[in-house]
Motif scaffolding. Structure first.
Motif, mmCIF file in Angstrom:
data_model
loop_
_atom_site.group_PDB
_atom_site.id
_atom_site.type_symbol
_atom_site.label_atom_id
_atom_site.label_comp_id
_atom_site.label_asym_id
_atom_site.label_seq_id
_atom_site.Cartn_x
_atom_site.Cartn_y
_atom_site.Cartn_z
ATOM 1 N N ILE A 1 3.413 32.148 22.817
ATOM 2 C CA ILE A 1 2.745 31.765 24.057
ATOM 3 C C ILE A 1 3.721 30.937 24.890
ATOM 4 C CG2 ILE A 1 0.922 30.328 25.055
ATOM 5 C CD1 ILE A 1 -0.904 31.217 22.815
ATOM 6 N N LEU B 1 -6.418 30.417 26.051
ATOM 7 C CA LEU B 1 -5.481 31.482 25.706
ATOM 8 C C LEU B 1 -5.162 31.460 24.216
ATOM 9 C CD1 LEU B 1 -3.556 33.788 26.280
ATOM 10 C CD2 LEU B 1 -1.869 32.108 27.080
ATOM 11 N N TYR C 1 3.263 36.246 25.363
ATOM 12 C CA TYR C 1 2.035 35.991 26.127
ATOM 13 C C TYR C 1 2.283 34.836 27.094
ATOM 14 C CZ TYR C 1 -0.087 38.931 22.552
ATOM 15 O OH TYR C 1 -0.389 39.982 21.723
ATOM 16 N N SER D 1 -1.447 38.752 28.368
ATOM 17 C CA SER D 1 -2.430 37.715 28.049
ATOM 18 C C SER D 1 -3.811 38.108 28.538
ATOM 19 C CB SER D 1 -2.016 36.378 28.670
ATOM 20 O OG SER D 1 -0.833 35.884 28.066
ATOM 21 N N TRP E 1 -8.234 37.069 28.117
ATOM 22 C CA TRP E 1 -8.037 35.765 28.774
ATOM 23 C C TRP E 1 -8.279 35.933 30.273
ATOM 24 C CZ3 TRP E 1 -3.314 33.384 31.221
ATOM 25 C CH2 TRP E 1 -3.467 32.005 31.389
#
Length: 310
Positions: A139, A199, A221, A284, A289
């Motif tokens: 992430i 997320l 992501y 994502s 999300w």
């Protein structure tokens, strides 16, 4: 995740004791405790790495532990690592905009130089995934805004504030004017702190329920709900200062070299405040999300909160 055995690795005993009250096994240590990191990672099906996106030795220790687990169980453990869209940054110095990266385009992301911020850690993790002993998900949050709330903040476990926008606010309060690097034409992707937490949850749930969830080179992501120029952020801060009678004009002015040196204590960095970091979080969003908040609307409440804390 509520029914899983959870272990947190923290740097202070005070924080650890607070977490234990929530039913979490808290281990005290630091990123330099490499043997401990390796041991804990070898015992975990899931590891969330969120302490330091630039610590290669700590990352290598975690990966060694995960490799041991794979060799014992035959099942690749999962790693959700925190990097940052600083990996996309350039040397625009506020003078121009730049290209936009797409987290659903691994070929584009692989054009990033290994010398980019955070990239050395990212590459260690991606290589481990390629070898097959880890399923890795990375992430990359943009500029984080907003004020975190909730039980962990109330208990003094979680920091309520991020770095970049609070640094700009504190400097602007001191100089009586919003500011920017150069002309502020550079863009940064941004994300609300609460929606960034969403997320992580969306990714975790997707991994658990959908084996096809992208990992490795397909597991980047971006944590980005939108983007703004640093001029617009500087002007929003300036307008908040005007509204709160802390400035006479909302128009931001360019930070001087003296400003940059003076405000280094707030976490200032010409590289980040003057650079571009532009991206689209298509991957994502593909896992469910759906961020909706706006960075400019968040500025005035954050200015007021920082004033009240002084």
């Amino acid at each position: 995740m509520s029914s899983a055995n959870k272990t947190s690795f923290f740097m202070t005993g005070v924080t650890a004791e607070k977490l234990k009250k929530l039913g979490i096994n808290a281990v005290v240590g630091s990123n330099s405790d490499l043997h401990l990191l390796e041991k804990l990672a070898s015992e975990a099906e899931f590891t969330f790495a969120m302490a330091d996106s630039d610590d290669v030795p700590a990352t290598q220790a975690i990966l060694r532990g995960m490799k041991k687990r794979f060799e014992t169980t035959g099942v690749a453990p999962k790693l959700i690592n925190t990097s940052g869209t600083g990996v996309l940054s350039d040397d625009a110095a506020g003078q121009y905009a730049a290209d936009v990266y797409d987290d659903a385009n691994p070929d584009q992301i692989e054009t990033l130089a290994p010398t980019q911020p955070h990239r050395d850690v990212d590459l260690e993790i991606l290589n481990a995934d390629k070898q097959g002993y880890v399923k890795a998900y990375i992430i990359l949050p943009g500029m984080i805004y907003g004020i975190a709330k909730g039980q962990l903040v109330d208990m003094g476990i979680q920091n309520a504030y991020s770095i970049q926008i609070p640094a700009l606010i504190r400097a602007s309060l001191d100089r009586g004017s919003g500011g920017m690097v150069g002309q502020g034409k550079n863009f940064w992707a941004n994300v609300d702190i609460e929606e960034l937490g969403d997320l992580y949850l969306a990714l975790y749930k997707s991994i658990v329920t959908n084996p096809a969830t992208g990992h490795g080179r397909e597991g980047i992501y971006f944590g980005a709900s939108g983007e703004s120029t640093l001029y617009d952020i500087g002007k929003a801060i300036g307008q908040a200062l005007v509204d709160l009678r802390r400035a006479e004009s909302a128009e931001p002015t360019t930070f001087t070299k003296e400003d940059m040196d003076k405000y280094d204590k707030y976490g200032f960095s010409k590289l980040f405040l003057g650079s571009n970091s532009r991206c689209k979080a298509n991957r994502s969003r593909s896992i469910g999300w759906n961020p909706v908040t706006d960075v400019l609307a968040s500025i005035k409440p954050e200015v007021g909160s920082i004033i009240n804390r002084k």
